[in-house]
Design an enzyme around this catalytic site. Structure first.
Site, PDB file in Angstrom:
ATOM      1  N   LYS A  18      28.670  49.128  35.403  1.00 47.24           N
ATOM      2  CA  LYS A  18      27.995  48.088  34.629  1.00 47.24           C
ATOM      3  C   LYS A  18      26.477  48.180  34.765  1.00 47.24           C
ATOM      4  CE  LYS A  18      28.700  44.265  37.918  1.00 47.24           C
ATOM      5  NZ  LYS A  18      28.301  45.125  38.998  1.00 47.24           N
ATOM      6  N   ARG A  93      28.822  35.743  38.942  1.00 47.64           N
ATOM      7  CA  ARG A  93      29.923  36.295  39.730  1.00 47.64           C
ATOM      8  C   ARG A  93      30.922  35.204  40.105  1.00 47.64           C
ATOM      9  NH1 ARG A  93      27.257  41.176  41.321  1.00 47.64           N
ATOM     10  NH2 ARG A  93      27.740  41.878  43.379  1.00 47.64           N
ATOM     11  N   ARG A 132      28.990  57.477  47.254  1.00 49.84           N
ATOM     12  CA  ARG A 132      27.600  57.389  46.801  1.00 49.84           C
ATOM     13  C   ARG A 132      26.619  57.496  47.978  1.00 49.84           C
ATOM     14  NH1 ARG A 132      26.137  52.411  42.862  1.00 49.84           N
ATOM     15  NH2 ARG A 132      26.459  51.167  44.714  1.00 49.84           N
ATOM     16  N   ARG A 164      24.234  53.441  51.423  1.00 47.87           N
ATOM     17  CA  ARG A 164      23.924  52.012  51.403  1.00 47.87           C
ATOM     18  C   ARG A 164      24.940  51.315  52.299  1.00 47.87           C
ATOM     19  NH1 ARG A 164      23.608  49.516  45.415  1.00 47.87           N
ATOM     20  NH2 ARG A 164      24.866  47.900  46.367  1.00 47.87           N
ATOM     21  N   ARG A 175      34.259  44.310  49.289  1.00 49.80           N
ATOM     22  CA  ARG A 175      33.558  43.899  48.054  1.00 49.80           C
ATOM     23  C   ARG A 175      34.535  43.767  46.895  1.00 49.80           C
ATOM     24  NH1 ARG A 175      29.110  48.312  47.443  1.00 49.80           N
ATOM     25  NH2 ARG A 175      28.356  47.252  45.597  1.00 49.80           N
TER      26      ARG A 175
END
Ligand code: AMP
Length: 217
Positions: A18, A93, A132, A164, A175
């Site tokens: 997104k 959210r 990532r 991260r 998450r």
């Protein structure tokens, strides 16, 4: 505010693309891309009072409380560059945030134009997110889809890559859990309002973007 203002929400789990879609769409429409994740990371980096308040939630992959998030976002929406609309990424959210957004727009005599929901299967999301890696200067790599020439090293400046904190597998799973628990009711809410456009988030970036753009026309 402008009569052709576009207030677009991109909804989708972390790793659904997104962010990428929001940037492309915002560019195409000539309006700002507003990501609450980016806003929080900016506050964290510059250690503003808001950043210090939000740090413990962001680092654990938990949602920052609505009150803090809503006021940060409303402040951003009041900036002049948002007068023609915005592409929202990572917001709302929760249902409380969705209602706050609708009431903010209502008070400005505006309304949400569209909510695009990018759907991607969970297994694909875990693979995308936990692979990532970032360079100090912000370049993004992926162990499977976009690996650096030398493992763990930035191609451009040779500095070590880092992951991260919230991209580590454990945090990723958390998450996704948080996302499904707290954000799924939003999908229902926007569907009931007839604002929801469901998009298959697996495929070519440009094709997905065209699908969103065309739905808007
Ligand atoms: P993101 O980059 O969108 O995955 O966001 C990173 C982190 O910022 C999330 O895991 C949350 O801790 C926080 N965050 C971003 N957007 C929101 C939001 N709308 N409400 C609460 N917390 C948020």
């Amino acid at each position: 505010m402008n009569e052709h203002a576009n207030y677009i929400v991109l909804l989708g789990p972390p790793g659904s693309g997104k962010g990428t879609q929001a940037v492309l769409l915002a560019k195409r429409l000539g309006i700002p891309h507003v990501s609450t994740g980016d806003l929080f990371r900016m506050h964290l980096k510059t250690e503003t009072p808001l950043g210090i308040m939000a740090a413990k939630y962001v680092q654990k992959g938990e949602l920052v409380p609505d009150e803090i998030t809503i006021s940060m976002l409303n402040e951003r929406l009041q900036e002049e560059d948002c007068d023609n609309g915005v592409v929202l990424d990572g917001y709302p959210r929760t249902l409380v945030q969705a209602l706050a957004l609708e009431s903010y727009l209502d008070s400005a005599d505006e309304e949400l134009t569209m909510v695009a929901y990018l759907s991607v299967p969970n297994e694909e999301l875990v693979q995308r997110l936990s692979g990532r890696w970032m360079s100090q200067s912000g370049r993004v790599y992926h162990m499977v889809y976009n690996p650096p020439k030398i493992a763990g090293i930035d191609d451009e400046d040779g500095s070590p890559l880092y992951q991260r904190e919230d991209d580590k597998v454990e945090t990723v799973l958390h998450r996704l859990e948080v996302y499904h628990e707290q954000t799924s009711p939003l999908i229902e809410h926007f569907r009931e309002e007839g604002k929801l456009l469901e998009i298959n988030g697996v495929g070519e970036i440009d094709e997905i973007n065209d699908a969103i753009y065309e739905a808007l026309q």
